[in-house]
Design a protein around this motif. Structure first.
Motif, PDB file in Angstrom:
ATOM      1  N   GLU A   1      29.687  45.995  51.324  1.00 19.00           N
ATOM      2  CA  GLU A   1      30.204  46.408  52.630  1.00 19.00           C
ATOM      3  C   GLU A   1      31.574  45.791  52.898  1.00 19.00           C
ATOM      4  OE1 GLU A   1      27.084  45.220  55.244  1.00 19.00           O
ATOM      5  OE2 GLU A   1      25.851  47.002  54.836  1.00 19.00           O
ATOM      6  N   ALA A   2      31.755  44.538  52.492  1.00 19.69           N
ATOM      7  CA  ALA A   2      33.056  43.884  52.662  1.00 19.69           C
ATOM      8  C   ALA A   2      34.119  44.573  51.812  1.00 19.69           C
ATOM      9  CB  ALA A   2      32.951  42.407  52.292  1.00 19.69           C
ATOM     10  N   ALA A   3      33.758  44.932  50.577  1.00 23.78           N
ATOM     11  CA  ALA A   3      34.705  45.619  49.696  1.00 23.78           C
ATOM     12  C   ALA A   3      35.117  46.958  50.291  1.00 23.78           C
ATOM     13  CB  ALA A   3      34.080  45.814  48.317  1.00 23.78           C
ATOM     14  N   ILE A   4      34.161  47.687  50.829  1.00 27.55           N
ATOM     15  CA  ILE A   4      34.458  48.985  51.434  1.00 27.55           C
ATOM     16  C   ILE A   4      35.351  48.812  52.658  1.00 27.55           C
ATOM     17  CG2 ILE A   4      33.409  50.908  52.708  1.00 27.55           C
ATOM     18  CD1 ILE A   4      31.041  50.712  50.742  1.00 27.55           C
TER      19      ILE A   4
ATOM     20  N   GLU B   1      40.253  58.167  47.767  1.00 24.52           N
ATOM     21  CA  GLU B   1      41.113  57.050  47.391  1.00 24.52           C
ATOM     22  C   GLU B   1      40.554  56.326  46.165  1.00 24.52           C
ATOM     23  OE1 GLU B   1      41.838  54.557  50.749  1.00 24.52           O
ATOM     24  OE2 GLU B   1      42.819  56.146  51.899  1.00 24.52           O
ATOM     25  N   LEU B   2      39.231  56.209  46.117  1.00 25.68           N
ATOM     26  CA  LEU B   2      38.595  55.517  44.996  1.00 25.68           C
ATOM     27  C   LEU B   2      38.823  56.278  43.693  1.00 25.68           C
ATOM     28  CD1 LEU B   2      36.802  53.068  44.334  1.00 25.68           C
ATOM     29  CD2 LEU B   2      34.805  54.500  44.793  1.00 25.68           C
ATOM     30  N   VAL B   3      38.638  57.592  43.720  1.00 24.43           N
ATOM     31  CA  VAL B   3      38.854  58.386  42.507  1.00 24.43           C
ATOM     32  C   VAL B   3      40.306  58.287  42.055  1.00 24.43           C
ATOM     33  CG1 VAL B   3      38.906  60.734  41.569  1.00 24.43           C
ATOM     34  CG2 VAL B   3      36.951  59.973  42.921  1.00 24.43           C
ATOM     35  N   ASN B   4      41.244  58.457  42.988  1.00 20.92           N
ATOM     36  CA  ASN B   4      42.662  58.372  42.630  1.00 20.92           C
ATOM     37  C   ASN B   4      43.019  57.001  42.070  1.00 20.92           C
ATOM     38  OD1 ASN B   4      43.485  60.990  43.286  1.00 20.92           O
ATOM     39  ND2 ASN B   4      43.697  60.488  45.446  1.00 20.92           N
ATOM     40  N   HIS B   5      42.443  55.969  42.648  1.00 23.15           N
ATOM     41  CA  HIS B   5      42.703  54.606  42.180  1.00 23.15           C
ATOM     42  C   HIS B   5      42.124  54.397  40.783  1.00 23.15           C
ATOM     43  CE1 HIS B   5      43.096  50.205  42.430  1.00 23.15           C
ATOM     44  NE2 HIS B   5      41.863  50.148  41.959  1.00 23.15           N
ATOM     45  N   LEU B   6      40.887  54.822  40.590  1.00 20.49           N
ATOM     46  CA  LEU B   6      40.203  54.551  39.325  1.00 20.49           C
ATOM     47  C   LEU B   6      40.836  55.285  38.149  1.00 20.49           C
ATOM     48  CD1 LEU B   6      36.482  54.604  40.525  1.00 20.49           C
ATOM     49  CD2 LEU B   6      37.784  52.600  39.775  1.00 20.49           C
ATOM     50  N   VAL B   7      41.246  56.535  38.353  1.00 23.14           N
ATOM     51  CA  VAL B   7      41.788  57.293  37.216  1.00 23.14           C
ATOM     52  C   VAL B   7      43.154  56.764  36.791  1.00 23.14           C
ATOM     53  CG1 VAL B   7      40.499  59.386  37.760  1.00 23.14           C
ATOM     54  CG2 VAL B   7      42.802  59.086  38.704  1.00 23.14           C
ATOM     55  N   ARG B   8      43.789  55.961  37.626  1.00 26.24           N
ATOM     56  CA  ARG B   8      45.074  55.364  37.247  1.00 26.24           C
ATOM     57  C   ARG B   8      44.899  54.038  36.519  1.00 26.24           C
ATOM     58  NH1 ARG B   8      46.566  56.887  42.616  1.00 26.24           N
ATOM     59  NH2 ARG B   8      46.388  54.708  43.261  1.00 26.24           N
ATOM     60  N   GLN B   9      43.669  53.530  36.500  1.00 31.40           N
ATOM     61  CA  GLN B   9      43.409  52.239  35.878  1.00 31.40           C
ATOM     62  C   GLN B   9      42.996  52.420  34.419  1.00 31.40           C
ATOM     63  OE1 GLN B   9      44.061  49.617  38.016  1.00 31.40           O
ATOM     64  NE2 GLN B   9      44.570  51.336  39.371  1.00 31.40           N
TER      65      GLN B   9
ATOM     66  N   LEU C   1      39.070  50.388  53.029  1.00 25.22           N
ATOM     67  CA  LEU C   1      39.400  51.333  54.095  1.00 25.22           C
ATOM     68  C   LEU C   1      40.525  50.818  54.985  1.00 25.22           C
ATOM     69  CD1 LEU C   1      35.830  52.519  55.147  1.00 25.22           C
ATOM     70  CD2 LEU C   1      37.634  53.946  54.165  1.00 25.22           C
ATOM     71  N   ASP C   2      40.501  49.523  55.284  1.00 24.67           N
ATOM     72  CA  ASP C   2      41.479  48.958  56.219  1.00 24.67           C
ATOM     73  C   ASP C   2      42.829  48.676  55.572  1.00 24.67           C
ATOM     74  OD1 ASP C   2      39.501  49.040  58.106  1.00 24.67           O
ATOM     75  OD2 ASP C   2      39.096  46.884  58.105  1.00 24.67           O
ATOM     76  N   GLU C   3      42.802  48.257  54.294  1.00 25.17           N
ATOM     77  CA  GLU C   3      44.021  47.747  53.673  1.00 25.17           C
ATOM     78  C   GLU C   3      44.406  48.462  52.383  1.00 25.17           C
ATOM     79  OE1 GLU C   3      43.663  43.467  53.294  1.00 25.17           O
ATOM     80  OE2 GLU C   3      42.334  43.401  55.038  1.00 25.17           O
ATOM     81  N   GLY C   4      43.537  49.342  51.899  1.00 24.64           N
ATOM     82  CA  GLY C   4      43.810  50.036  50.645  1.00 24.64           C
ATOM     83  C   GLY C   4      43.095  49.371  49.482  1.00 24.64           C
TER      84      GLY C   4
ATOM     85  N   THR D   1      40.929  42.813  46.239  1.00 31.37           N
ATOM     86  CA  THR D   1      40.724  41.859  45.153  1.00 31.37           C
ATOM     87  C   THR D   1      39.429  41.095  45.402  1.00 31.37           C
ATOM     88  OG1 THR D   1      41.919  40.120  46.323  1.00 31.37           O
ATOM     89  CG2 THR D   1      43.220  41.593  44.911  1.00 31.37           C
ATOM     90  N   VAL D   2      38.937  40.454  44.360  1.00 28.77           N
ATOM     91  CA  VAL D   2      37.720  39.663  44.518  1.00 28.77           C
ATOM     92  C   VAL D   2      37.934  38.573  45.563  1.00 28.77           C
ATOM     93  CG1 VAL D   2      36.115  38.101  43.360  1.00 28.77           C
ATOM     94  CG2 VAL D   2      36.907  40.163  42.187  1.00 28.77           C
ATOM     95  N   ARG D   3      39.101  37.952  45.543  1.00 27.49           N
ATOM     96  CA  ARG D   3      39.391  36.889  46.512  1.00 27.49           C
ATOM     97  C   ARG D   3      39.384  37.430  47.943  1.00 27.49           C
ATOM     98  NH1 ARG D   3      41.406  31.994  45.745  1.00 27.49           N
ATOM     99  NH2 ARG D   3      41.943  32.509  43.576  1.00 27.49           N
ATOM    100  N   ARG D   4      40.005  38.606  48.138  1.00 25.71           N
ATOM    101  CA  ARG D   4      40.071  39.182  49.487  1.00 25.71           C
ATOM    102  C   ARG D   4      38.685  39.619  49.960  1.00 25.71           C
ATOM    103  NH1 ARG D   4      39.739  39.842  53.710  1.00 25.71           N
ATOM    104  NH2 ARG D   4      40.806  41.174  55.223  1.00 25.71           N
TER     105      ARG D   4
END
Length: 200
Positions: A15-18, A107-115, A22-25, A30-33
């Motif tokens: 839930e924190a990761a989501i 956003e997740l799909v776009n992010h993942l396919v660039r990694q 959503l709030d910051e992109g 990151t794991v730290r954030r």
């Protein structure tokens, strides 16, 4: 103070990761954030998930296509339009009409396919789950569709429709038009299937 069970802590971290995504992109997630958002140490994140990949997999699992409960009470046998319409409405009520969920998926799909690995694999996993949910519905409730479309093809067609409608809805927020478009696609799909069955 009692220690929080690992299963509950894992849910809190997802839930924190989501929320961070959503709030910051997603780049900010990151794991730290995520640890800071959840109010835990980095060690707790690593204890619960072992790796960032495992955490990403849990996020993908959380936002993937849900198992839909389709109300078929008023659908008569052989009413393929009504059947598909009921499925579309169940999807919209459970998932499609959730702006945050839909925005995160895109956003997740776009992010993942660039990694690099495992990004593309996780993006594919998200869609495989969506296709699988639809395929299960087709095989249990809509066997006649196979007279016209292979299940895999129809599953992808339906996911493409729902995703396209949801993407436009994110932009304009027009619920009535979104549902009307889904109803029209139900007319098209259901009509073709009914015609094929009648021709047998």
């Amino acid at each position: 103070m009692a220690r929080t069970p690992a299963a509950i802590r894992r849910t809190e971290l997802v839930e924190a990761a989501i929320k961070v995504a959503l709030d910051e992109g997603l780049d900010a997630a990151t794991v730290r954030r995520i640890a800071a958002e959840a109010g835990v140490s980095l060690g707790t994140v690593h204890y619960c998930f072992g790796s960032k990949r495992a955490l990403l997999e849990a996020v993908v699992e959380s936002v993937s296509q849900p198992q839909l409960e389709v109300d078929l009470t008023d659908v008569e046998p052989g009413d393929y339009v009504g059947l598909i319409r009921a499925a579309f409405h169940a999807y919209w009520n459970e998932a499609g009409g959730n702006r945050d969920r839909q925005r995160l998926i895109y956003e997740l799909v776009n992010h993942l396919v660039r990694q690099e690995d495992p990004g593309p694999e996780l993006a594919q996993m998200l869609f495989r789950r969506a296709f699988g949910t639809v395929a299960g519905f087709i095989e249990s409730q809509l066997q006649a569709a196979q007279l016209v479309f292979p299940t895999e093809v129809l599953s992808r067609m339906i996911v493409a429709v729902t995703d396209g409608v949801a993407l436009a809805w994110i932009a304009d927020g027009d619920d009535a038009t979104a549902l009307e478009v889904l109803d029209r696609y139900a007319d098209l799909f259901g009509g073709v299937i009914a015609d094929a069955e009648a021709a047998q």
